[in-house]
Write a protein that holds these residues in place. Structure first.
Motif, PDB file in Angstrom:
ATOM      1  N   ALA A 274     -17.371  10.249  40.057  1.00 58.59           N
ATOM      2  CA  ALA A 274     -17.609  11.607  39.863  1.00 58.59           C
ATOM      3  C   ALA A 274     -18.307  12.423  40.775  1.00 58.59           C
ATOM      4  O   ALA A 274     -18.109  13.223  41.027  1.00 58.59           O
TER       5      ALA A 274
ATOM      6  N   GLY B 269     -17.005  12.638  44.057  1.00 53.68           N
ATOM      7  CA  GLY B 269     -15.993  13.750  44.092  1.00 53.68           C
ATOM      8  C   GLY B 269     -16.670  15.002  43.928  1.00 53.68           C
ATOM      9  O   GLY B 269     -16.143  15.966  44.682  1.00 53.68           O
TER      10      GLY B 269
ATOM     11  N   ALA C   3     -16.616  15.631  36.025  1.00 47.28           N
ATOM     12  CA  ALA C   3     -17.678  15.010  36.640  1.00 47.28           C
ATOM     13  C   ALA C   3     -19.029  15.553  36.142  1.00 47.28           C
ATOM     14  O   ALA C   3     -20.000  14.407  36.177  1.00 47.28           O
TER      15      ALA C   3
ATOM     16  N   ASP D 295     -11.233  18.001  36.751  1.00 49.62           N
ATOM     17  CA  ASP D 295     -11.849  16.967  37.507  1.00 49.62           C
ATOM     18  C   ASP D 295     -13.662  17.294  37.718  1.00 49.62           C
ATOM     19  O   ASP D 295     -14.379  16.559  37.233  1.00 49.62           O
ATOM     20  N   ARG D 296     -13.630  18.621  37.927  1.00 46.30           N
ATOM     21  CA  ARG D 296     -15.044  18.970  38.231  1.00 46.30           C
ATOM     22  C   ARG D 296     -15.804  19.195  36.721  1.00 46.30           C
ATOM     23  O   ARG D 296     -17.025  18.768  36.846  1.00 46.30           O
TER      24      ARG D 296
ATOM     25  N   HIS E 180     -12.440  12.008  42.457  1.00 41.64           N
ATOM     26  CA  HIS E 180     -12.117  12.484  41.153  1.00 41.64           C
ATOM     27  C   HIS E 180     -10.916  11.414  40.368  1.00 41.64           C
ATOM     28  O   HIS E 180     -10.865  11.558  39.062  1.00 41.64           O
TER      29      HIS E 180
END
Lengths: 226, 218, 245, 53
Positions: free
Chosen positions: C78, C81, C160, C156-157, C90
């Protein structure tokens, strides 16, 4: 011409305090919630103070944690919904600093009153008066850490519909160490033992959160505002 | 697809904003397809297109609120991602929502939002509000203002911010006829002062202005 | 030097590698599992204290180790990514989460079953089991946050950021739980860890650990390929890669 | 052979653990496989629609 960082922080704090004055109910509600939750336990367990005394530290701390969780709803959601957070993100000023200033003000308005209310509730649960300083001290350090960890969770879930349950699921596991050391410090104090250890660890966790938290908050806020 | 012929420009591109090959998806929809344009100081670029063509997404992408899937945005020659804060200090963004706190008065809202960027005197603020014909609303809480009045307070924030690049998303919604005329004169004045404007609106703005161009999104 | 890094990061290349490595990883994992299960269940002598109950260790300890190391792998992926904006990282982080969560569930279940004959109760607030439980909450929180975003890029973000905050917290949780537990019972009498271990008992454990890691890599290959396809805008390269192996 | 299965009286615990491990590992593998198949179909269908606009 350009305002310095300290001026920016003052501006944020001033705006938050002014808004809080006009939204007084939102400040008082977590406090009332704290008192209500604390009164549940004597009803549920037993009226005898001697029995309540050994669970009192845990009860006060769990109630403080839940009250802090409740107050997180009003931290970022109003700003994101009316677009002012978007202006903060585009102001060119470090968003981490702005969010930290807002979270600290939020702690002053919700955490500190909790710290001042806790000794009364502790006494109501049979804690001796000699424990007050440790109770207030550990809660002061603890609620500050809870506010920062909570703010990270709030920033992550602000864009999520019905995000308050998710917020609790994200934040409570991260806050468990604070609960462990906080409740333990008060418990040791009631037995008259040394409390330096857990209090130092609470302070250490607060410093760690103060150092790293704001960057997680601003990154999470930028993702939520996409 | 945007053909470069539509958006021809000869001046060097270091001074202004340059966008090349911007791609953006919203879920499954390929919203922005290789959008490219340049915006020089003193120019107005109006993004036009049907609803849902991605006008707002393009503006939010250029402002840095959304990350494009691919493509390059340059401000004064440097990539946006590397000097984002410097870019934002030169940018004033007006979104669909007016970014006003309902409980605060118009003056307080302006003090706390513009105060983030630069020191602005009370007289300057009141003069701008008077220019936008809402001097009488200065001390009213934003909650009690009409939609048009709120829009003018938000526009006052853009004017007072002193930024060189204005990104305005539907700036004249809820405005009456003389409100629009007033806004157009402010835009013209900003262009004259060397500022640049990227806007999205349904009816044309400053149509007959020499430096006004349009970018069609499909 | 960075060429291989970006070459690996290109989805078609990573997809092809995952497709090619998966059968090897899976079969070696299964073979090693059979060997170490045989070693653990048959060859290893019974423990003088726990008799044959200690053989649960051969599944509990590897899954507990995996539950933590998968979380760390997830957080590192993460982080990569988030910092270098590599979609593949990710994809790996998203793929790790369910596998890690299931290892944690397995560790919790086998831990409490193992505890039953020793402590006489199905659940004991033993420091290891308690931090395993909190680890499961971290996984569930991560997956719940991911599923609440419909746009994969934002999921994803956001995920993360939570994974990184979580991984910073894992040692803190472990330490505070051990400290909290030691206050009550003094030096912990409930030794859930491996008993003082003689070598015929030890090699099956190490082999099983390796088998679990290979198994994890094999399942990760499948999940990463699925996550790559989920993020790929035009997977026209899919036809060319040996699809469906 | 039967005393092997008795596991010194702990048969219930040991075999339930190993059984559970088998179920979880096999299940994980199978679900990952199914998820991959579903994504492959979705991607190939999307490729087809993309080629014939």
């Amino acid at each position: 011409m350009e305002p310095g960082l300290l001026q920016i922080v003052m501006l944020v704090v001033a705006r938050e305090l002014r808004l809080a004055v006009r939204h007084w109910d939102q400040v008082v509600q977590p406090l009332i919630f704290f008192v209500v939750v604390t009164t549940l336990f004597p009803l549920a367990i037993s009226p005898s103070l001697s029995e309540l005394r050994n669970i009192a530290p845990g009860v006060v701390w769990v109630a403080a944690m839940l009250a802090s969780l409740l107050s997180l709803e009003s931290l970022f959601r109003p700003d994101v919904e009316d677009g002012t957070m978007e202006q903060w993100a585009l102001s060119g000023q470090p968003l981490a600093l702005l969010l930290l200033a807002k979270t600290v003000t939020h702690w002053l308005l919700t955490g500190l009153p909790l710290v001042m209310m806790a000794p009364w509730m502790g006494t109501a649960l049979g804690l001796p008066v000699s424990v007050w300083p440790v109770l207030a001290g550990s809660l002061a350090l603890g609620t500050a850490t809870l506010s920062i960890l909570g703010a990270i969770g709030a920033a992550l879930t602000v864009a999520v519909r019905r995000g308050s349950v998710l917020l609790a699921l994200l934040v409570l596991p991260l806050e468990m160490p604070v609960l462990i050391f906080g409740a333990r410090a008060v418990d040791l104090a009631t037995h008259g033992e040394a409390v330096a250890g857990p209090l130092n660890l609470l302070a250490a966790m607060l410093l760690l959160c103060l150092a790293l938290g704001p960057f997680a908050m601003s990154a999470a806020m930028r993702v939520s505002m996409e | 697809m945007v053909t470069l012929a539509e958006v021809s420009h000869s001046l060097s591109t270091t001074a202004g904003l340059e966008v090349r090959g911007l791609h953006l998806w919203r879920g499954e929809r390929h919203l922005l397809r290789a959008v490219s344009f340049a915006l020089q100081p003193g120019e107005l670029l109006q993004v036009v297109g049907p609803n849902g063509a991605g006008k707002t997404s393009l503006l939010r992408c250029v402002a840095g609120l959304i990350e494009a899937e691919s493509g390059e945005i340059q401000w004064q020659g440097a990539a946006l991602r590397t000097n984002r804060d410097a870019f934002h200090r030169q940018l004033a963004y007006l979104g669909h929502i007016n970014a006003l706190k309902a409980e605060l008065t118009a003056l307080e809202n302006l003090r706390y939002s513009v105060g983030m960027r630069r020191q602005v005197s009370l007289e300057q603020t009141q003069a701008t509000l008077a220019r936008l014909q809402i001097a009488h609303c200065a001390d009213l809480p934003a909650r009690s203002l009409s939609a048009g009045q709120k829009r003018r307070v938000a526009l006052a924030r853009v004017i007072l911010s002193g930024a060189s690049l204005w990104i305005l998303d539907e700036p004249i919604t809820n405005l009456d006829v003389d409100g629009i005329a007033c806004v157009e004169s402010c835009l013209a004045e900003h262009l004259q002062g060397g500022g640049s404007i990227l806007t999205a609106a349904h009816q044309p703005l400053l149509e007959h202005h020499p430096q006004s161009r349009s970018l069609r999104l499909h | 030097m960075w060429l291989w890094f970006y070459k690996l990061a290109s989805p078609p290349y990573a997809y092809a590698i995952a497709a090619r490595w998966r059968p090897w990883l899976l079969w070696s994992a299964l073979i090693l599992m059979v060997i170490s299960a045989y070693g653990g269940l048959v060859l290893a002598p019974p423990d003088y204290q726990q008799k044959d109950a200690f053989r649960i260790m051969y599944v509990h300890v590897p899954s507990a180790t995996l539950s933590l190391s998968v979380y760390v792998i997830m957080a590192v992926a993460a982080g990569i990514g988030l910092i270098w904006r590599i979609k593949l990282a990710h994809a790996v982080a998203a793929a790790c989460a369910p596998i890690g969560a299931w290892f944690t569930v397995l560790a919790l279940a086998t831990g409490s079953i193992w505890g039953r004959p020793m402590w006489g109760t199905w659940w004991e607030w033993d420091p290891r089991l308690t931090s395993e439980l909190i680890q499961l909450f971290l996984y569930l929180g991560y997956m719940a946050l991911r599923s609440s975003f419909d746009d994969t890029q934002r999921a994803d973000r956001a995920g993360a950021i939570l994974a990184i905050v979580g991984v910073v917290n894992v040692p803190i949780v472990k330490y505070s739980v051990v400290w909290w537990n030691s206050l009550h019972q003094g030096p912990s009498i409930s030794k859930l860890g491996a008993p003082s271990i003689a070598s015929p008992m030890l090699w099956p454990l190490l082999l099983m650990m390796l088998a679990f890691m290979l198994y994890f890599a094999a399942v990760l290959c499948d999940r990463v390929r699925a996550e790559i396809l989920r993020r790929e805008r035009n997977a026209s390269w899919l036809a060319s890669v040996a699809a469906g192996t | 052979m039967s005393e092997f299965f008795a596991m010194g009286g702990y048969a219930g615990y040991v075999w339930s653990c190993y059984g559970l491990t088998l179920v979880i590992l096999a299940g994980n593998l199978w679900f990952s496989r199914r998820e991959l198949k579903a994504q492959i179909q979705r991607a190939t269908r999307r490729n087809q629609t993309a080629e014939t606009p």
